[in-house]
Enzyme design. Sequence first.
Site, PDB file in Angstrom:
ATOM      1  N   ASP A 252       6.225 -10.256 -18.554  1.00 51.15           N
ATOM      2  CA  ASP A 252       6.129  -8.813 -18.708  1.00 51.15           C
ATOM      3  C   ASP A 252       7.462  -8.173 -18.352  1.00 51.15           C
ATOM      4  O   ASP A 252       7.817  -8.036 -17.187  1.00 51.15           O
ATOM      5  CB  ASP A 252       5.025  -8.308 -17.769  1.00 51.15           C
TER       6      ASP A 252
ATOM      7  N   LYS B  59      -4.391 -12.609 -23.438  1.00 54.85           N
ATOM      8  CA  LYS B  59      -4.021 -11.826 -22.253  1.00 54.85           C
ATOM      9  C   LYS B  59      -4.820 -12.232 -21.014  1.00 54.85           C
ATOM     10  O   LYS B  59      -5.972 -12.642 -21.122  1.00 54.85           O
ATOM     11  CB  LYS B  59      -4.273 -10.339 -22.528  1.00 54.85           C
TER      12      LYS B  59
ATOM     13  N   CYS C  92      -0.020   9.157  16.514  1.00 50.43           N
ATOM     14  CA  CYS C  92      -0.709   9.263  17.790  1.00 50.43           C
ATOM     15  C   CYS C  92       0.366   9.178  18.865  1.00 50.43           C
ATOM     16  O   CYS C  92       1.193   8.284  18.853  1.00 50.43           O
ATOM     17  CB  CYS C  92      -1.701   8.110  17.934  1.00 50.43           C
TER      18      CYS C  92
ATOM     19  N   CYS D 278      -2.373   4.050  23.699  1.00 50.29           N
ATOM     20  CA  CYS D 278      -3.395   3.947  22.646  1.00 50.29           C
ATOM     21  C   CYS D 278      -3.641   2.470  22.328  1.00 50.29           C
ATOM     22  O   CYS D 278      -2.705   1.737  22.006  1.00 50.29           O
ATOM     23  CB  CYS D 278      -2.908   4.675  21.399  1.00 50.29           C
TER      24      CYS D 278
ATOM     25  N   CYS E 289      -7.955   6.415  19.954  1.00 52.82           N
ATOM     26  CA  CYS E 289      -7.960   6.799  21.369  1.00 52.82           C
ATOM     27  C   CYS E 289      -8.302   8.267  21.576  1.00 52.82           C
ATOM     28  O   CYS E 289      -8.378   8.735  22.708  1.00 52.82           O
ATOM     29  CB  CYS E 289      -6.615   6.483  22.013  1.00 52.82           C
TER      30      CYS E 289
ATOM     31  N   TYR F  67      12.690 -16.511 -26.007  1.00 54.88           N
ATOM     32  CA  TYR F  67      11.468 -17.115 -26.541  1.00 54.88           C
ATOM     33  C   TYR F  67      11.481 -17.328 -28.052  1.00 54.88           C
ATOM     34  O   TYR F  67      10.494 -17.801 -28.613  1.00 54.88           O
ATOM     35  CB  TYR F  67      10.234 -16.305 -26.136  1.00 54.88           C
TER      36      TYR F  67
ATOM     37  N   LYS G 170       3.425 -15.457 -21.274  1.00 57.64           N
ATOM     38  CA  LYS G 170       3.906 -14.171 -21.758  1.00 57.64           C
ATOM     39  C   LYS G 170       4.422 -13.424 -20.540  1.00 57.64           C
ATOM     40  O   LYS G 170       3.660 -13.097 -19.633  1.00 57.64           O
ATOM     41  CB  LYS G 170       2.746 -13.412 -22.404  1.00 57.64           C
TER      42      LYS G 170
ATOM     43  N   GLU H  76       3.316 -20.929 -24.311  1.00 58.01           N
ATOM     44  CA  GLU H  76       4.256 -20.511 -23.268  1.00 58.01           C
ATOM     45  C   GLU H  76       3.730 -19.244 -22.598  1.00 58.01           C
ATOM     46  O   GLU H  76       2.934 -18.524 -23.195  1.00 58.01           O
ATOM     47  CB  GLU H  76       5.653 -20.272 -23.852  1.00 58.01           C
TER      48      GLU H  76
ATOM     49  N   CYS I 112      -6.438  11.091  17.252  1.00 52.24           N
ATOM     50  CA  CYS I 112      -6.290   9.683  16.897  1.00 52.24           C
ATOM     51  C   CYS I 112      -7.677   9.046  16.790  1.00 52.24           C
ATOM     52  O   CYS I 112      -8.470   9.153  17.718  1.00 52.24           O
ATOM     53  CB  CYS I 112      -5.462   8.971  17.955  1.00 52.24           C
TER      54      CYS I 112
END
Length: 671
Positions: free
Chosen positions: A119, A317, A429, A434, A414, A229, A117, A115, A411
């Site tokens: 987290d 894992k 900006c 721009c 531009c 589980y 795992k 099954e 910027c």
Amino acid sequence: MSAPADIRKKVEKLREKVNYHNYRYYVLDNPEVTDAEYDRLMRELESLEREYPDLVTPDSPTQRVGAQPVEAFGTVRHAVPMLSIQNALSEDEVREWIGRVERGLSGEKVRYSLEPKLDGLAVELVYEGGVLTVGSTRGDGHTGENITENLRTVKSIPLRLLGRKVKVPSLIEVRGEVVIKRDDFERLNEERRKAGEEPFANPRNAAAGSCRQLNPAITASRPLTIFIYGIGRVEGLSFETHSEALDYLTELGLKVVDKRRVVDTCEEIFDFYGELLEARETFPYEMDGLVIKVNSFVLQKRLGVRSRSPRYILAYKFPAHEGTTKLEDVVWQVGRTGALTPVAVLKPVGIGGVTVSRASLHNQDEIRRLDARIGDTVVVQRAGDVIPKVVRVVASKRTGGEKAPQVPEKCPVCNSGVIFTEGEVVPRCQNIACPAQVKGNIIHFAQRTALDIDGLGEKLVDQLVDNGMIRDPGDLYSLKEEEVAALERMGRKSAENLINAIDKSRSAPFARVIYGLGIRHVGEHVARVLAGHFSNIDQLASASVDELVGIPEIGPIVADSIYGYFREDHNRRFLGKLRDAGVRLEAEEGPQKKRIFEGLTFVFTGGLDTMTRDEAGEMVESLGGRASGSVSARTDYVVAGKDPGSKLDKAKKLGIEIIDEEKFRRMCNLD
Ligand SMILES: [Zn+2]
């Protein structure tokens, strides 16, 4: 007053029904009745319990939320310790483990139960006489914290076990993992960021943090679920195999992950591992590996426990979501609002099977918080489908040659000046022409959820803007097929398709047009709210800030942003182009026009002056919302009239917005 026998029976029947439908909804994800029908049963039960308070029992579905906050958690001793699991990181390690197991059971035929795992936070639930009595964290495996009141609010945890098909044992302790969906986790973090709170580092922390709240109402507001589980102690029952036990637990109404399998060989284990690994990014919950258990309980017992972990379980894992690499540079991207966002340029590193060379640094505050410097060794994390991010700096690897990244004064696209707006951490900006902003606005305008102009991708927008063919999304409507066809990598056919798609966008729904304008803080939902409230763009454009704030769900920041948008000359010119092009700038006729309560749930409590509660409920539904009889974390507004009942207290506990009749009438546009 004591309840007559027939009422008592009726209440029991109702509880059984509510529990069953709860199970269909939260455990099986497969409801049998509509929400309205479920609410009706719940209302009936609530009203009977109000009338006959002596019938209220702790396992009644009406009693999930309601416990008072505590100062600290008590402790719970696990009757059967919750042991830790050995880990394997490679196929070789799994093969070695299988070898040890099969040698230990000399010659027995061994089957393995597999099954995923998950987290999250490991917990134990104790059911006595079928009723949930204690819920606790794993803690150190022997002693955990008593978080019963919090776990009661998790809707996939039954307060009473189902005994429809199987016998309910007099005592059973089950173990499971409380988890949160990855997209719910993102949403929760977004809310926390907006509220100025520290976001959770990952879904596991979010689940654990939510379960360990001293105030159960906070836990109740979090979208948690559980997957069971295994079993600790059980009385009056025995099973031959783990898989059989899990099947039995599902019959008791407990939620068990359905991605599981029983196999015989190493190769089958690796196949299933491969399947899970592939599903990892699309599975709604965070998975960090595969759990392999010897399926037979008799054989498990023969293998026994070795220094704190059982010999019969192994966690294989998944490869880490993290990688360590060098931060080579920080570059600044310019978004459609002019915001400059730092992006980490990394020495390419493989993480979970993908090569990562760029990662998000979020903003200048985040760089400061991480104390990230160019030349640093950094840890990069990839989670789900989201952009990888730098999570920490390995300060011990510093050589002294690292330098802090600077916010550019100009910027990068531009070359015009960058400024910090008051109260914002993001530099912007200021040049509305721009190219980075112009391109961003056009892509936003054309996206599927806005004007939906198929075929207008990033590369094409680059060409159109760089060649001076368009300066804002309004110019799209005066593009000629021949000009487009003459662009690099464009043929006559794709040019024709693009022009057709642009043409079609003229009749996009009003709400999508509002969204497509790209007004800051106006997302898809707010755009729908505005489209439901105003019948055309001129009404919206001339609305005062006060008027805007009076609309439900429109706060002062959004209102200011909308107001400011329509007072900018260049935006007015852009709207003029849309008008000339015949883009829909008014609400559609027909019923969808007024669905201003779409997605909202209202609960009424107490008497109203100008209408009955039924009329108020009908009003809500005619405007696209839901009227519910009971307050839950899903409730958006509680309308409190005269002499409100317990629903008001519950709403306060859950932090749900409470409004009076007058405000409700205004929201409905009745006054
Ligand atoms: Zn710029």
